[in-house]
Design a protein around this motif. Structure first.
Motif: not given
Length: 414
Positions: A124-129, A140-145, A154-161
């Motif tokens: 249930g926790d979330t934390e940002e990478l 080019n600063q584009t990255i994918t997770w 799961i990860v969404d734009n660095g936010m891990v849930s």
């Protein structure tokens, strides 16, 4: 001969003057937009319409020469920014424009780094990478997770849930796919969260321990409860209420098996627990809290039940009228009741008479001399008023369980 040449020249001039001039209708550029790096050059070409227009002359202009210059259609990028290159016909009536964007020279990505290599989360926790592209001025600063197991996290734009228990890896990848960084994520069950029992300070003192009222029985005499003897206890802390079902479940993870017909709910006292069960509970509670919770001694229990140094000398804990302070056989309806629903005693402690008998740390030695028995005091929902007296005493084997048996916690004063 000279006359003939002069006449031909005149005829030629007259013919030329009779040719019709073709007007310019439009001017077009081969590119409406242009993207350049600083220092680049690129040619723009202009087209006069119609193509047989008499005058084909054009002029060029940059709206910001600090960003890009133009020389006869040749555009040179000077600095970052946006400017417009305009071509105009000789009469100035027709124009075409190209928007030129100048960016810094492309800088290749050397590496990508994460702010954490490992991460520990509860379900249930979330934390940002956060990811850092090196060098920081890379073009080019584009990255994918990506998570290698989305059932765990799961990860969404660095936010891990965190989803479920287990271990997964969160990977960040640069746009070209050549550089990656990984964080190992471990997901576990959340820790037990509960409110510790509310404790009341009991100042130490000396009191008469035993049967001091006019209801002393043969049993009291046999148990050495009469005549009473003087005892001294040190200061300690005692729980305001018996241990509830909520506290037991928070610590142990599950309730002891019993019938809900004797009362079930967070604020009901836990029951059907043996002295041995309580020992395990206290060990787990100590591990969680770091505090040395324990059972009361016989002397501590009786001193607190009598009201300590605020005692009014009541027969029951807090009153001579049992119905004011206790759930017992005559008023309980055959079941336990939520703690704290009767009046407290002089120290603000509830349910020391009735509701559930309270296991103590002290050994119990009845005349029959059965082995390994422990005291329980205060009477319960199915006890007579006699057993609910502050002087009442009973006991059972350490492994005994009953819907009548509960307990209360204590802490020593450090």
């Amino acid at each position: 001969m000279k006359k003939t040449l002069s006449l031909l020249a005149i005829i030629t001039l007259m013919a030329a003057s009779c040719i019709k001039e073709v007007a310019v209708v439009d001017v077009q550029l081969n590119k409406p937009i242009m993207n350049l790096y600083i220092g680049d050059t690129e040619e723009l070409t202009a087209k006069i319409l119609p193509e047989n227009a008499t005058i084909q002359t054009v002029s060029w202009k940059s709206s910001d020469l600090t960003i890009a210059t133009v020389d006869n259609g040749m555009v040179t990028a000077i600095a970052e920014g946006v400017t417009s290159i305009t071509v105009s016909t000789a009469d100035g009536n027709k124009t075409a424009t190209c928007e030129v964007t100048v960016i810094a020279n492309e800088v290749a990505v050397v590496d990508v780094q994460l702010n954490k290599l490992t991460m520990n989360l509860y379900i249930g926790d979330t934390e940002e990478l956060t990811a850092k592209i090196l060098p920081e001025n890379a073009t080019n600063q584009t990255i994918t997770w990506e998570s290698n197991d989305p059932t765990i996290a799961i990860v969404d734009n660095g936010m891990v849930s965190a989803i479920a228990e287990g271990v997964t890896s969160i990977t960040v990848t640069t746009a070209d796919g050549n550089k990656t960084a990984t964080c190992e994520v471990t997901v576990t069950e959340p820790p037990v969260i509960f409110e510790e029992p509310e404790m009341i300070f009991v100042e130490g003192g000396t009191f008469l321990y035993g049967c001091t009222d006019d209801e002393c029985t043969e049993w009291d005499v046999e148990m050495g409860r009469y005549p009473p003897v003087e005892k001294t206890v040190k200061s300690f802390y005692i729980a305001k209420y018996p241990v509830t079902q909520k506290l037991w479940e928070d610590v142990m993870g599950t309730l002891p098996p019993y019938s809900s017909s004797y009362g079930k709910g967070d604020e009901y006292p836990v029951y059907n627990v043996s002295w041995a069960n309580i020992w395990v509970f206290n060990m787990e509670l100590r591990r969680i809290t770091g505090k040395n919770y324990r059972l009361l001694s016989s002397e501590e229990w009786e001193y607190a039940a009598r009201g300590g140094n605020k005692s009014e000398g009541y027969k029951y804990s807090g009153s001579n009228n049992i119905d004011e302070v206790a759930w017992y056989s005559a008023n309980s309806g055959g079941t336990t009741h939520p703690v704290g629903t009767k009046a407290p005693n002089e120290l603000g402690i509830y349910d020391m008479s009735g509701n559930v008998c309270e296991w103590l740390f002290s050994d119990f030695f009845p005349p029959s001399s059965k082995p390994q028995m422990y005291e329980h005091r205060g009477g319960s929902w199915d006890s007579s008023s006699l057993l609910c007296r502050v002087s009442g005493i009973s006991g059972a084997l350490a492994t005994s369980k009953s819907p009548s048996f509960g307990f209360r916690l204590a802490l020593s004063v450090e």
